[in-house]
Design an enzyme around this catalytic site. Structure first.
Site, mmCIF file in Angstrom:
data_model
loop_
_atom_site.group_PDB
_atom_site.id
_atom_site.type_symbol
_atom_site.label_atom_id
_atom_site.label_comp_id
_atom_site.label_asym_id
_atom_site.label_seq_id
_atom_site.Cartn_x
_atom_site.Cartn_y
_atom_site.Cartn_z
ATOM 1 N N GLN A 186 -4.952 -1.759 9.427
ATOM 2 C CA GLN A 186 -4.811 -3.065 8.786
ATOM 3 C C GLN A 186 -5.411 -4.153 9.680
ATOM 4 O O GLN A 186 -5.083 -4.246 10.864
ATOM 5 C CB GLN A 186 -3.320 -3.343 8.527
ATOM 6 C CG GLN A 186 -3.050 -4.616 7.755
ATOM 7 C CD GLN A 186 -3.594 -4.567 6.322
ATOM 8 O OE1 GLN A 186 -3.477 -3.569 5.629
ATOM 9 N NE2 GLN A 186 -4.206 -5.663 5.888
ATOM 10 N N ASP A 200 -11.181 2.585 3.755
ATOM 11 C CA ASP A 200 -11.564 1.173 3.593
ATOM 12 C C ASP A 200 -13.077 1.030 3.429
ATOM 13 O O ASP A 200 -13.556 -0.020 3.000
ATOM 14 C CB ASP A 200 -11.117 0.358 4.824
ATOM 15 C CG ASP A 200 -9.819 -0.395 4.587
ATOM 16 O OD1 ASP A 200 -9.469 -0.613 3.406
ATOM 17 O OD2 ASP A 200 -9.172 -0.785 5.570
ATOM 18 N N LYS A 221 0.849 -1.199 0.000
ATOM 19 C CA LYS A 221 0.000 0.000 0.000
ATOM 20 C C LYS A 221 0.882 1.245 0.000
ATOM 21 O O LYS A 221 0.616 2.197 -0.735
ATOM 22 C CB LYS A 221 -0.943 -0.015 1.210
ATOM 23 C CG LYS A 221 -2.065 -1.022 1.057
ATOM 24 C CD LYS A 221 -2.883 -1.250 2.310
ATOM 25 C CE LYS A 221 -3.874 -2.397 2.080
ATOM 26 N NZ LYS A 221 -4.622 -2.783 3.278
#
Ligand code: NDP
Length: 288
Positions: free
Chosen positions: A97, A120, A53
């Site tokens: 994460q 997200d 990422k």
């Protein structure tokens, strides 16, 4: 019939190119978008995802910042970091994460995020916006799958779409996006009876169950568009999807490979979401 391959790598490269152009336009106006990734603990797979990422951010000119916290970090410390990021005007996107160590509640961490920076798309406010058909940040993997489906040129209106899996991360938002595109949607899960019969009804099949090659080629009707989200290891340790690629390729009209299908789209849509968040939060017109 031999299926055409939906090449996620090359479609994702196009999306990243679109993002880069939008970032360049923002840079020219003195705006420097940033994405902050929080990694707690030392799960090796998570470390790889976070590195990828950060690299993807760099490539398109987004400032990527990784906050690495030890596995012993308390939930209160993670929440305090999120609180600080939520209050920082230079921070455009934040993601934590997953999975988190067992002593930290993922729900409480997700709830503590600012929905405007939730790239997200997991915050209940963003999921609620999706349910309500309103603008919001949409989970990256389902959004990437929609782009793949769009690339086939098929019109979803009135088509039968079958989604395998009902997670908050993939299955449910995927089904909502398909519904918003006027498909008739069936959601299957571990208690679904006669999965082969449900799969056979699909004009578009999205498999997100996490079971190596569970979906067999002969279950799929001729001409189906097959999107395989699954990322599994087979008995020989090779990466594979939820669908038997070889068998399904004989039936499908289009199919995504694993790897090289949905995976690259997820990261491309994370970058895209960061730009959408950056513009919305700063009162700028939408970048796409
Ligand atoms: P979850 O484990 O959260 O959800 C799996 C879903 O599949 C559940 O709804 C479960 O049903 C259902 N399921 C499990 N077994 C069966 C079965 N035998 N028949 C029918 N349904 C079943 O997984 P995720 O949604 O997070 O991920 C799914 C897959 O996608 C994984 O392989 C994951 O690695 C991959 N993935 C890939 C991404 C990418 O970028 N390529 C991103 C995210 C995920 P129930 O709800 O009843 O338990």
């Amino acid at each position: 019939m031999a299926a055409r391959i939906l090449d996620g790598k090359s479609i994702a490269a196009t999306v990243r190119g679109e993002v880069k152009e939008a970032v360049d336009r923002l840079h020219a106006r003195g705006v420097f978008p940033s994405l902050h990734v929080v990694l707690v603990g030392d799960d090796p797979a998570s470390a790889v995802y976070v590195r990828n990422k950060a690299r993807a951010c760099e490539e398109v000119g987004i400032r990527g910042v990784t906050h690495r916290l030890p596995a012993t970090t308390t939930e209160a410390e993670v929440l305090a970091l999120l609180h600080r990021l939520n209050g920082d005007p230079e921070v455009d996107g934040v993601l934590v994460q997953l999975p988190l160590p067992p002593h930290i509640s993922a729900d409480r961490v997700i709830d503590a995020q600012d929905p405007a920076r939730d790239v997200d798309g997991f915050h209940p406010v963003n999921l609620g916006r999706l349910v309500s058909g309103r603008e919001g940040l949409v989970a990256c993997t389902p959004a990437g799958c929609m782009r793949l489906i769009q690339e086939t040129g098929i019109r979803l209106q009135g088509k039968r779409a079958v989604v395998l899996g009902r997670s908050l991360i993939v299955g449910k938002p995927m089904a909502l996006l398909l519904l918003a595109a006027h498909a008739t949607v069936t959601i299957c899960h571990s208690r679904t009876r006669d999965l082969p019969a449900r799969v056979a009804e699909a004009d578009v099949l999205v498999a997100a169950i996490g079971q190596a090659r569970l979906v067999r080629g002969e279950w799929i009707q001729e001409g189906t568009v097959v999107i395989d989200v699954g990322m599994n290891r087979d008995e020989e340790g090779r990466l594979c999807g939820d669908v038997d690629f070889e068998g399904a390729s004989r039936q499908a009209s289009f199919i995504t490979p694993v790897p090289g299908g949905v995976g690259p789209m997820t990261i491309a849509f994370l970058l895209r979401n960061t730009l959408i968040a950056a513009c919305a939060r700063r009162g700028l017109p939408p970048p796409f």
